[in-house]
Structure formats: C-alpha cells, structure tokens
Design an enzyme around this catalytic site. Structure first.
Site, PDB file in Angstrom:
ATOM      1  N   VAL A 151      25.168 -27.709  64.994  1.00 54.93           N
ATOM      2  CA  VAL A 151      23.760 -27.874  64.626  1.00 54.93           C
ATOM      3  C   VAL A 151      23.919 -27.765  63.089  1.00 54.93           C
ATOM      4  O   VAL A 151      24.012 -26.862  62.074  1.00 54.93           O
ATOM      5  CB  VAL A 151      22.718 -26.537  65.014  1.00 54.93           C
ATOM      6  CG1 VAL A 151      21.290 -27.122  64.624  1.00 54.93           C
ATOM      7  CG2 VAL A 151      22.737 -26.388  66.526  1.00 54.93           C
ATOM      8  N   LEU A 249      26.136 -22.582  63.974  1.00 52.34           N
ATOM      9  CA  LEU A 249      25.344 -23.140  62.797  1.00 52.34           C
ATOM     10  C   LEU A 249      25.906 -23.498  61.505  1.00 52.34           C
ATOM     11  O   LEU A 249      26.473 -22.666  60.780  1.00 52.34           O
ATOM     12  CB  LEU A 249      24.242 -22.065  62.471  1.00 52.34           C
ATOM     13  CG  LEU A 249      23.411 -21.363  63.954  1.00 52.34           C
ATOM     14  CD1 LEU A 249      22.375 -20.245  63.452  1.00 52.34           C
ATOM     15  CD2 LEU A 249      22.893 -22.912  64.517  1.00 52.34           C
ATOM     16  N   ASP A 250      26.016 -24.724  61.131  1.00 53.54           N
ATOM     17  CA  ASP A 250      26.923 -25.341  59.979  1.00 53.54           C
ATOM     18  C   ASP A 250      26.128 -25.011  58.718  1.00 53.54           C
ATOM     19  O   ASP A 250      24.931 -25.079  58.610  1.00 53.54           O
ATOM     20  CB  ASP A 250      27.241 -26.797  60.126  1.00 53.54           C
ATOM     21  CG  ASP A 250      27.885 -27.373  59.098  1.00 53.54           C
ATOM     22  OD1 ASP A 250      28.958 -26.946  58.867  1.00 53.54           O
ATOM     23  OD2 ASP A 250      27.263 -28.021  58.346  1.00 53.54           O
ATOM     24  N   ALA A 251      26.722 -24.448  57.890  1.00 51.48           N
ATOM     25  CA  ALA A 251      26.367 -24.112  56.470  1.00 51.48           C
ATOM     26  C   ALA A 251      25.117 -23.463  56.509  1.00 51.48           C
ATOM     27  O   ALA A 251      24.344 -23.654  55.460  1.00 51.48           O
ATOM     28  CB  ALA A 251      26.457 -25.616  55.731  1.00 51.48           C
ATOM     29  N   ILE A 252      24.926 -22.428  57.278  1.00 49.99           N
ATOM     30  CA  ILE A 252      23.692 -21.873  57.570  1.00 49.99           C
ATOM     31  C   ILE A 252      23.153 -21.010  56.499  1.00 49.99           C
ATOM     32  O   ILE A 252      22.262 -20.787  55.985  1.00 49.99           O
ATOM     33  CB  ILE A 252      23.542 -20.917  58.711  1.00 49.99           C
ATOM     34  CG1 ILE A 252      22.213 -20.504  59.125  1.00 49.99           C
ATOM     35  CG2 ILE A 252      24.563 -20.007  58.769  1.00 49.99           C
ATOM     36  CD1 ILE A 252      21.231 -21.281  59.382  1.00 49.99           C
TER      37      ILE A 252
END
Length: 594
Positions: A151, A249-252
């Site tokens: 995501v 959760l990418d680069a959250i």
C-alpha cells in the site's frame, strides 16, 4: 452474542478523534465513521469479526519471497514489454517449479501502472500493470501462496489522474495533495533524498507548492483531508478482495506532515496505523500489517505500538550489521544490537531480511555503528562494485543513506578485499538470518545468487537498479539446471536451509531467543520452542579462518542427544571443542528433525 460492531464503531471513532482532533468537528467525525465502515465492508454485527488479542498469525513454516512481477520474463525479443508470456504467469510457473517447498508467501512489489521508482510511483491503484498481467494472474498466485501487497500510502505519481485533477483544481484528487509555503519553516523536515522538498505546480488558482518527500514525480498525499483516508480504505478493500493476506505500508513514517516539525513518526501517523489495523482486522482477522520504516532502530520499534499497530516491522538494522559482521570478521556490534532488541509480544513479530529491491539502508545503523565505521563499510561495498546513495541532513551535510549492491557481491570478500569464500559467506549470512526470531523475507535475487547489474544502473541512471535484474526465463532455467553454476548451488544450499528451518518448532517467530557470549569471531544464539520441547543452538563462524568453540560454553544438556541439523551429524559430547570452518554455521538441536 456480544455486539462486536458497537465496540468496533467506538474504536474507529476514537482513532478519528485522535487523528482529526483539531481538523474535524464531532459531527463531522460521526459522519466519517460509517463511511469508513462501509468502505472496508463491515456494516453490522453479522459481518464484524472481533480479533483475538495477541494471537500469532504465523509459525516456523512461514517464509516470504520478495520479487518484482517481472523479475523473470520470457522472450523479450529486445522489445519493451514484448513478452510472449505475461510475467506474472512466468513468475507463478517459476515459483511452482522451483520454490514450492521453500516459501509460504510471495511479496510482489507494486504491480500497478507507474511512472518511476520501479513501481513506487503509482499512476492507478485499482488496476494491474498490463505489461505484467491482470487481476486473474494476481488471484491465481494468491490462491496458492499468501499474497503480500504494497500500500504505497504516502505518495503517488505526478502523472496520476488524481494529480492531474489537482493541477486543474477540479474533480477527485483536486484536494488530495499536501502543500506548504516556501516561507514555512521546513528546516527540521527529515527526508531520505537531497532533491528540493517543494515542487511548484501552476494551477488555475495560482502556483501551489506540493510536498515531495522522495522525488518530484512522487507527490505526497494530504491525510488531513478525510477523503484521502476513505480513498485508501477503498483501495485496501479491493486488495483484500483480490486475495491479499499481508499489507506492507510503504514509507508510512512520512505520512503526516506539519511544517516546523521533522514530519516523520508524528503521533497522527501512528494513530492512522492503529486505525488501519482496526479496520482490517475487524473484516479479515487473519490478515497482517507490516510497516516499512527505514529509520533508526529505536524509532522503528515504536511501530509495534502496544501490540495495536503493525503486526510486524522490518528489521532494518539487521542487513547493515550482518554485512558489517561478515566483512570485518567481528560480530561485536551485531551481538550488542541483538541483546538490546526486545522480544516481540505474542501477536507481533519481526520481519527479517538481509537484501531487498532497495539498497542496504544505513540510517538503521546510526547509533549502532559510528560514522567512521559506516564510512568504512560503504567504502568496502564500493570496492565490490556497489554504489552509495546520499541524504541531506538538517544542517545541509550529506551523509550516506543507502548502499546499493547485490548481496552476493556485498559478501565477495572482507575489508581486506575479495577472497575465495564468497559462497560460504553468503550462505552463512542466510543461515544466521533464517534462525532469528521473526519471519524471514528472502529477495528473489538472493535465492538465485544474482550479481550486480551494472548495465541496468547505466541504462536507468538509478543506483537501485544494480539489484533489480530482470532474468530471461530460458537463461535462468539453463543456469539452474547446470549443477556447476553459482546460481544452482545458491538455490540448492538456501533451499536446504529453508526446508530444515520450516520444520523446527524452535524457529517459530515468537520462540525464545537468547544471545550467546562466544567472543567476537563466533556469533551465536539459542532458540527454544514455545512448548519448551526443542532447543537449537545456532553458532556461526564469521571469520575467514577456522574457529573452535568450547563445548562447555554452549552448555548442552548431557542426557540428551544433540545433532547438527545442517550437517546431519550427531554431536560427540565427549569432545572438548567444536571446529567450525570459515563461515560455517551449525544448528545444534536436541531433536533430529529436518
């Protein structure tokens, strides 16, 4: 029957009150709650699950393979996307033929239309990149293996329809992006890039300065607008429907921005993660969330929350520390870090990896290695053909941010230079990682022993391309069928280790782990199964010379038979020492299972 839906509603409302405390009125929050519930698909008690607290949704058999959808292709014939077979079909065929017994999950890196950053600048979140295949191909893989989906929640492509609408100031997306003023105090903002933070965009309402954490093609969302949140819950629901079992959760960490602050790891960001956890686990209680936060170790650990944020966090400090251990022949820093790591509570775990599509992050080594040691490590990787990417600190200083190199080449020698132990050192790294507390994630190019792709760096101009090789299927199969090839030997050796690991209860991600004190040349730890019936002593020689371990230092119980699971040998307890060849690992267990 308890009314789980009422409890669910109260939790969602509380999350929203924390996130939007100074943005939305109580009545606006009341309206937002059912919208989110409808988006995730939980509309009443009949379809509302209540998750079991502190439940482990994994065991020792779980192994994740990380790959691009087109890491292996068929018949490119020199034409971009001119594949005779869609790559997702090729990927599935490869996994079924070569990896079926060694993996449980497949992390397919962003498989959507994109404009840059090899998939992490998404144009459209709702469709599969047609050059890879379609949703049927994704669903076919998800029916055979646990599907892990990204995501990409912090930013999207500047070529997306949403951002085009922002530029026109009309339609969906016109208010989805974070803007700031050049006059704002942005000096404290923490970023992993050296490009300008703000991108000027001409709109009918005058110039707008759009926040870009990563690049000017990756424009950051404004989660102060609840419509952005709703849009992402719709996206998550779509991915659930297509078979996703794990969300990354990418680069959250960069999600919430406040000028005048570092704009990383802010309280609102953590609360958004808690909200996503609540929404997902009440509709699909077996699905897990992994946060991708390439930041210093202490900050990374906060994403566990109180077992109410991420189910798993990337163990970002492991790759630089393990590589440093093996090229210096000294495990002191790795051992010290291991001793400082808190055991994950039940219901949470670490996601262990030592190579990925990105480089080896150096921020997670800050405070663990000093600046001189980090510089020496980066220099060693450059000597082995690697690249170094840089970041700018708040005082304008440039620091190494990431080492870009294929793992097989990162371990081709020591700080003294290349040597004959590349293969042994590479397998040792994986043996150490596979035994650790947590779920292992193995990059496809590690499974295949893929070397640096210098041609891709030259063609793309991006350092990360060095570890993003695209294999031709026929060429790869030819290599794997050649029992003398490095690629065949790597896959064979790693497959053996993985199969052994998958049948050991003491390697459950939440089994007890204790660091052994065996000096700086031998790295060791002890694992014990949750039922306490199995113990495994994992010891590795991290040097290029033979090492001896006094048997009494391992403290094997004398009335048990002990076996090295890897060598399939019984340990002679009458001997005084164990002898380990350069980079040899032993998994010494009281149960000869494998």
């Amino acid at each position: 029957m308890p009314n789980h839906f009422v409890q669910f509603t109260a939790k969602v409302k509380h999350h929203l009150e924390v996130i939007y405390h100074d943005i939305l009125t109580p009545s606006e929050i009341e309206i937002l709650v059912p919208k989110l519930q409808h988006s995730i698909g939980v509309t009443g008690n009949d379809n509302c699950h209540y998750p079991t607290p502190h439940k482990n949704r994994w065991d020792e058999s779980d192994i994740v393979m990380i790959t691009y959808g087109d890491s292996i292709v068929e018949n490119t014939e020199g034409v971009e996307f001119g594949f005779s077979q869609k790559p997702l079909k090729t990927l599935r065929r490869f996994i079924n033929e070569y990896c079926d017994s060694i993996i449980s999950h497949v992390h397919i890196l962003p498989y959507f239309p994109y404009s840059s950053d090899d998939g992490f600048s998404i144009i459209d979140y709702s469709i599969v990149n047609q050059s890879l295949g379609d949703w049927k191909d994704i669903e076919a893989i998800s029916k055979e293996y646990g599907l892990m989906t990204d995501v990409v929640i912090n930013h999207c492509s500047a070529r997306s329809q949403w951002f085009e609408n922002f530029s026109k100031q009309e339609g969906i997306g016109s208010d989805y992006f974070f803007t700031a003023s050049p006059d704002d105090d942005l000096s404290m903002v923490v970023r992993p890039r050296t490009s300008d933070l703000l991108k000027v965009v001409e709109t009918p309402n005058g110039p707008k300065h759009v926040w870009c954490t990563f690049s000017h093609d990756q424009v950051d969302f404004d989660f102060r607008n609840p419509n952005v949140l709703i849009a992402f819950i719709d996206i998550i629901r779509l991915y659930l429907d297509k078979g996703t079992k794990v969300f990354r959760l990418d680069a959250i960490a960069f999600l919430w921005k406040v000028p005048g602050s570092p704009s990383i790891n802010l309280p609102e960001t953590h609360e958004v993660v808690r909200l996503l956890r609540t929404l997902i686990e009440h509709t699909a209680p077996e699905v897990i969330i992994i946060t991708e936060t390439n930041i210093p170790n202490r900050e990374n650990l906060t994403y566990f929350g109180n077992a109410n944020e991420a189910h798993a966090i990337y163990n970002f400090s492991l790759p630089p520390l393990l590589i440093n251990t093996l090229v210096t022949g000294n495990c002191a820093y790795l051992k010290s870090w291991m001793m400082s790591m808190p055991p994950a509570q039940n219901g949470t775990t670490y996601f262990n990896f030592i190579a990925s599509h990105d480089g080896v992050g150096l921020r997670p080594a800050e405070g663990l290695l000093d600046e001189q040691e980090i510089a020496e490590l980066a220099n060693c990787m450059q000597n082995f053909g690697g690249k170094v990417s840089w970041r700018k600190t708040d005082n304008g200083q440039q620091k190494p941010y990431e080492m870009n190199i294929a793992l097989i080449d990162a371990l081709k020698g020591t700080i003294k230079g290349p040597d004959q132990y590349q293969f042994q050192r590479f397998i040792c790294a994986h043996a150490i990682m596979l035994g650790l507390e947590g779920i292992p994630g193995i990059y496809i190019h590690s499974l295949l022993g893929t070397p640096n792709d210098e041609e891709k760096v030259k063609n793309t101009g991006h350092n990360r391309g060095i570890n993003r090789h695209r294999w031709d299927f026929a060429e790869l199969i030819s290599e794997l069928e050649d029992k003398q090839s490095l690629h065949a030997n790597v896959l064979s050796a790693l497959s053996l280790l993985i199969r052994i690991r998958r049948s050991q209860p003491a390697f459950h991600p939440n089994a007890v782990q204790f660091t052994l004190q065996l000096g700086t040349e031998i790295f060791g730890y002890w694992r014990q199964s949750i039922d306490r019936k199995q113990s495994i002593f994992c010891i590795s020689n991290v040097t290029d010379i033979e090492q001896k371990v006094r048997l009494s230092d391992i403290n094997l119980i004398e009335n048990s038979l002990w076996h090295d699971l890897i060598a399939e040998k019984t340990i002679n307890q009458t001997t005084e020492f164990l002898c380990l060849a350069p980079y040899q690992t032993m998994w010494i267990s009281n149960k000869a299972t494998g």
